[in-house]
Design an enzyme around this catalytic site. Structure first.
Site, PDB file in Angstrom:
ATOM      1  N   GLY A  75     -88.337  -7.738  53.866  1.00 14.64           N
ATOM      2  CA  GLY A  75     -89.608  -7.604  53.082  1.00 14.64           C
ATOM      3  C   GLY A  75     -90.669  -7.435  54.144  1.00 14.64           C
ATOM      4  O   GLY A  75     -91.464  -6.083  54.022  1.00 14.64           O
ATOM      5  N   ASN A 155     -94.769 -16.955  47.552  1.00 13.08           N
ATOM      6  CA  ASN A 155     -94.371 -17.896  47.510  1.00 13.08           C
ATOM      7  C   ASN A 155     -94.210 -19.023  48.740  1.00 13.08           C
ATOM      8  O   ASN A 155     -93.365 -20.504  48.802  1.00 13.08           O
ATOM      9  CB  ASN A 155     -93.462 -17.058  49.481  1.00 13.08           C
ATOM     10  CG  ASN A 155     -94.914 -16.917  49.953  1.00 13.08           C
ATOM     11  OD1 ASN A 155     -95.518 -16.398  49.869  1.00 13.08           O
ATOM     12  ND2 ASN A 155     -95.367 -17.322  51.481  1.00 13.08           N
ATOM     13  N   GLN A 183     -90.057 -12.882  46.723  1.00 13.56           N
ATOM     14  CA  GLN A 183     -89.656 -14.320  46.223  1.00 13.56           C
ATOM     15  C   GLN A 183     -89.217 -13.943  44.763  1.00 13.56           C
ATOM     16  O   GLN A 183     -88.646 -15.002  44.034  1.00 13.56           O
ATOM     17  CB  GLN A 183     -91.108 -15.430  46.296  1.00 13.56           C
ATOM     18  CG  GLN A 183     -91.385 -15.779  47.525  1.00 13.56           C
ATOM     19  CD  GLN A 183     -90.156 -16.290  48.533  1.00 13.56           C
ATOM     20  OE1 GLN A 183     -89.287 -17.479  47.734  1.00 13.56           O
ATOM     21  NE2 GLN A 183     -89.845 -17.000  49.360  1.00 13.56           N
ATOM     22  N   SER A 203     -86.307  -8.639  49.730  1.00 14.29           N
ATOM     23  CA  SER A 203     -85.665  -9.282  50.977  1.00 14.29           C
ATOM     24  C   SER A 203     -83.908 -10.252  50.989  1.00 14.29           C
ATOM     25  O   SER A 203     -83.936 -10.571  50.062  1.00 14.29           O
ATOM     26  CB  SER A 203     -86.535 -10.219  52.085  1.00 14.29           C
ATOM     27  OG  SER A 203     -85.711 -10.134  53.137  1.00 14.29           O
ATOM     28  N   HIS A 205     -81.860 -11.700  52.190  1.00 15.88           N
ATOM     29  CA  HIS A 205     -81.440 -13.106  52.221  1.00 15.88           C
ATOM     30  C   HIS A 205     -82.316 -14.563  51.386  1.00 15.88           C
ATOM     31  O   HIS A 205     -82.170 -15.376  51.268  1.00 15.88           O
ATOM     32  CB  HIS A 205     -82.036 -13.666  54.063  1.00 15.88           C
ATOM     33  CG  HIS A 205     -83.765 -14.203  54.487  1.00 15.88           C
ATOM     34  ND1 HIS A 205     -83.914 -14.755  54.475  1.00 15.88           N
ATOM     35  CD2 HIS A 205     -84.177 -13.075  54.269  1.00 15.88           C
ATOM     36  CE1 HIS A 205     -85.486 -14.704  54.740  1.00 15.88           C
ATOM     37  NE2 HIS A 205     -85.751 -13.655  54.814  1.00 15.88           N
ATOM     38  N   CYS A 323     -93.048 -18.497  57.046  1.00 13.82           N
ATOM     39  CA  CYS A 323     -93.111 -17.671  58.206  1.00 13.82           C
ATOM     40  C   CYS A 323     -94.490 -17.789  58.935  1.00 13.82           C
ATOM     41  O   CYS A 323     -94.815 -17.348  60.284  1.00 13.82           O
ATOM     42  CB  CYS A 323     -93.470 -16.231  57.878  1.00 13.82           C
ATOM     43  SG  CYS A 323     -92.164 -15.749  56.885  1.00 13.82           S
TER      44      CYS A 323
END
Length: 381
Positions: A75, A155, A183, A203, A205, A323
């Site tokens: 992302g 997120n 998300q 993304s 994962h 993050c």
């Protein structure tokens, strides 16, 4: 997933444990398609077929043409690809974005507008519940606005943003629209044909795919200045040998998890939490949220301290944005929502997975109550 030593993982918004079927798909590519997909020999052709199959699967899932899918490292790269590509591709312009975007958008916009002084940007704050108002957002657009950025799902709070309405207005005004959908993936059905955005980032994962793999879906006919040159892969939009193993894992993860059935669990947690600790404040309850996400604060207790205490008791949770969890800064999302700094520092986020049940909720509530009592006792209150 089974957790050893009574460890309970409640940070699915940060990353989702890799699914067994994803590992199987990736191992198959490792063993049967080890060539460079740009090579013309048999090994290269095997890898190219796996790459094309993954691209077709992902494109079909999102209801777009295969040629619209650009594979990236995740992302963050996808987001930077849009922002840098837009700014570098024009001498001047203006960007409108929400104040609750992921740092990969917020910081990228700030940096590139500083480098290119003829570019500027406007931040739009959400309401007190964490949702962006469409009229306020569009009113921030100017005659020279070339790009509008609005994440699909926040997120931290899990609040779903009005991307469909903003997309429609941007199309009418000729403004390129970028949606960070990292998300949103896996939380509900995604049909990009209906969304009609110019750029959408994902993304792997977040849905049980491998880390370090993502995609940027670009509307047919739009272009960007490329961040990475020197090979011409991905139709010249992102040079570098493609991660065939990773994108095959991404494709295998799509559609494997549905979080909707655990909304009752999230709601049960919040109701029990308020019953046990009435002074707790839960964020985003006034708006539609993703089914697995709850962000709250325990007044008088700093989020980082709570997180560390929870960790010692075997719970993996998050304090603010995952993050930036290593930084002792208040949540920029909660500050944008108008909350005082102390309350923003006292926030904690739990994001449930499909393996959780009511016993998880009870254990989590018990741990929070125990920690609060202990910290209060230590502080002499």
């Amino acid at each position: 997933m089974t957790f050893q030593n009574k460890h309970i993982y409640l940070d699915y918004n940060a990353t989702c444990p890799q699914l067994p079927q994803v590992t199987v798909a990736m191992q198959d590519v490792v063993e049967t398609a080890f060539g460079n997909p740009s090579s013309l020999h048999w090994a290269g052709r095997n890898a190219r077929r796996k790459l094309d199959d993954a691209r077709d699967t992902i494109a079909q899932y999102f209801a777009v043409d295969a040629g619209s899918v650009v594979f990236t490292s995740g992302g963050t790269e996808s987001n930077n690809m849009v922002i840098q590509g837009m700014v570098a591709g024009a001498k001047s312009g203006h960007i409108v974005l929400s104040a609750i975007e992921h740092p990969a958008v917020l910081q990228a916009v700030e940096q590139w507008c500083m480098r290119y002084s003829d570019w500027s940007f406007t931040l739009v704050k959400p309401d007190k519940g964490g949702r962006i108002d469409v009229e306020t957002f569009m009113a921030a657009c100017q005659d020279d606005t070339k790009l509008a950025c609005l994440m699909w799902v926040n997120n931290e709070t899990g609040v779903i943003q009005p991307v469909f309405e903003v997309s429609k207005h941007c199309r009418e005004r000729g403004i390129s629209f970028f949606v960070d959908a990292v998300q949103a993936l896996g939380k509900f059905e995604i049909n990009l044909q209906q969304l009609d955005a110019d750029f959408v980032s994902f993304s792997a994962h977040k849905i049980g795919g491998p880390r370090g793999v993502g995609a940027l879906v670009m509307r047919r006919g739009v272009s960007l200045e490329s961040l990475m040159i020197g090979g011409g892969q991905e139709r010249g939009r992102r040079s570098g040998t493609e991660n065939v193993v990773g994108v095959s894992g991404f494709a295998a993860a799509l559609g494997q998890q549905d979080y909707a059935p655990i909304q009752h669990l999230r709601d049960l947690f919040e109701s029990k939490l308020l019953a046990a600790l009435p002074d707790v404040c839960i964020f985003g309850q006034t708006h539609q949220r993703t089914a697995n996400t709850s962000m709250f604060c325990v007044p008088g207790l700093e989020g980082e301290t709570l997180l560390m205490q929870m960790d010692l008791m075997g719970f993996a949770v998050a304090s603010g944005s995952a993050c930036s969890s290593g930084k002792r800064e208040p949540s920029h999302v909660l500050l944008a929502m108008g909350l005082p700094e102390q309350q923003a520092r006292s926030s904690l986020r739990v994001s449930f997975g499909l393996e959780h049940d009511e016993t998880t909720v009870d254990a989590l509530i018990a741990a929070l109550c125990k920690i609060k009592a202990r910290l209060r006792q230590m502080s002499g209150r």
